[in-house]
Design a protein around this motif. Structure first.
Motif, PDB file in Angstrom:
ATOM      1  N   LYS A  69      -8.379   4.658  -7.164  1.00 20.43           N
ATOM      2  CA  LYS A  69      -7.676   4.482  -5.890  1.00 20.43           C
ATOM      3  C   LYS A  69      -7.876   3.090  -5.306  1.00 20.43           C
ATOM      4  CE  LYS A  69      -5.722   8.447  -4.492  1.00 20.43           C
ATOM      5  NZ  LYS A  69      -4.418   8.640  -3.961  1.00 20.43           N
TER       6      LYS A  69
ATOM      7  N   LYS B  50      -0.443  10.812 -10.924  1.00 15.34           N
ATOM      8  CA  LYS B  50      -1.384  10.670  -9.812  1.00 15.34           C
ATOM      9  C   LYS B  50      -2.460   9.694 -10.234  1.00 15.34           C
ATOM     10  CE  LYS B  50      -1.069  15.316  -7.761  1.00 15.34           C
ATOM     11  NZ  LYS B  50       0.120  15.337  -7.185  1.00 15.34           N
TER      12      LYS B  50
ATOM     13  N   THR C 246       0.841  -1.191   0.000  1.00 18.85           N
ATOM     14  CA  THR C 246       0.000   0.000   0.000  1.00 18.85           C
ATOM     15  C   THR C 246       0.877   1.241   0.000  1.00 18.85           C
ATOM     16  OG1 THR C 246      -1.695  -1.194   1.228  1.00 18.85           O
ATOM     17  CG2 THR C 246      -1.848   1.207   1.211  1.00 18.85           C
ATOM     18  N   THR C 247       0.593   2.162  -0.935  1.00 19.11           N
ATOM     19  CA  THR C 247       1.336   3.423  -1.021  1.00 19.11           C
ATOM     20  C   THR C 247       0.358   4.577  -0.849  1.00 19.11           C
ATOM     21  OG1 THR C 247       1.036   3.824  -3.389  1.00 19.11           O
ATOM     22  CG2 THR C 247       2.836   2.330  -2.760  1.00 19.11           C
ATOM     23  N   SER C 248       0.879   5.790  -0.807  1.00 23.00           N
ATOM     24  CA  SER C 248       0.002   6.959  -0.690  1.00 23.00           C
ATOM     25  C   SER C 248      -0.804   7.178  -1.973  1.00 23.00           C
ATOM     26  CB  SER C 248       0.828   8.201  -0.371  1.00 23.00           C
ATOM     27  OG  SER C 248       1.787   8.419  -1.398  1.00 23.00           O
ATOM     28  N   ASN C 249      -0.414   6.503  -3.046  1.00 20.16           N
ATOM     29  CA  ASN C 249      -1.112   6.646  -4.322  1.00 20.16           C
ATOM     30  C   ASN C 249      -1.961   5.420  -4.646  1.00 20.16           C
ATOM     31  OD1 ASN C 249      -1.641   8.442  -6.354  1.00 20.16           O
ATOM     32  ND2 ASN C 249       0.021   7.773  -7.665  1.00 20.16           N
TER      33      ASN C 249
ATOM     34  N   GLU D  38      -9.017   9.483  -8.827  1.00 24.03           N
ATOM     35  CA  GLU D  38      -9.814   9.181  -7.624  1.00 24.03           C
ATOM     36  C   GLU D  38     -10.590   7.877  -7.779  1.00 24.03           C
ATOM     37  OE1 GLU D  38     -10.036   9.809  -4.085  1.00 24.03           O
ATOM     38  OE2 GLU D  38      -8.699  11.211  -5.039  1.00 24.03           O
TER      39      GLU D  38
ATOM     40  N   CYS E 159      -2.762   0.950  -3.975  1.00 22.76           N
ATOM     41  CA  CYS E 159      -2.087  -0.343  -3.802  1.00 22.76           C
ATOM     42  C   CYS E 159      -1.346  -0.731  -5.068  1.00 22.76           C
ATOM     43  CB  CYS E 159      -3.100  -1.422  -3.452  1.00 22.76           C
ATOM     44  SG  CYS E 159      -3.796  -1.217  -1.803  1.00 22.76           S
TER      45      CYS E 159
END
Length: 145
Positions: free
Chosen positions: A74, A68, A29-32, A71, A34
């Protein structure tokens, strides 16, 4: 001629190495979001991770824009199980030393890290494609064994 023969022998020997070793899926899991990679005998591997938006359309010849996850994506797991594309090039190197695929969507990197060991700091190796508009990519089969 001798140098070329040695290179061909090296490529032949490296191509006979079994690259089908057992691979175990891993998800990180990353901030951006999985990301799915795999674990082999030596390391945890994540291939083809985008580090910038593809330089196409209005982004061509502009400063790279940060990648990025949208949304709506995600919750999707990014499949980092194969190398990204090589940048557009006319690679004249032997088979195995050129990228398998080429595309303008080529801004990706590969991450290799040793298998996890409890309470130990880990060394991380990041391979970002080079090339000088001639050759090279993170997708070079000879490098991804």
């Amino acid at each position: 001629m001798e140098k070329q023969l040695k290179l061909l022998i090296l490529l032949f020997v490296s191509s006979t190495i079994d690259s089908t070793q057992e691979k175990t899926e891993i998800i990180h899991t990353t901030s951006n979001g999985c990301i799915q990679g795999f674990r082999n005998e030596y390391a945890e591997v994540f291939w083809g991770i985008p580090y910038a938006k593809p330089p196409t359309g209005a982004l061509r010849f502009q400063v790279p824009q940060p990648f990025k996850t949208e949304e709506g994506q995600k919750n999707e797991i990014f499949q980092a199980i194969k190398p990204g594309h090589g940048c557009i090039q006319n690679c004249v190197l032997p088979i195995g030393a050129c990228p398998e695929t080429i595309s303008e969507d080529c801004l990706s990197l590969n991450i290799y890290r040793p298998k996890r060991k409890c309470d130990q700091a880990l060394t991380v190796m990041i391979f970002i494609h080079g090339g000088g508009f001639v050759a090279g990519a993170s997708a070079v089969p000879l490098m991804n064994r």
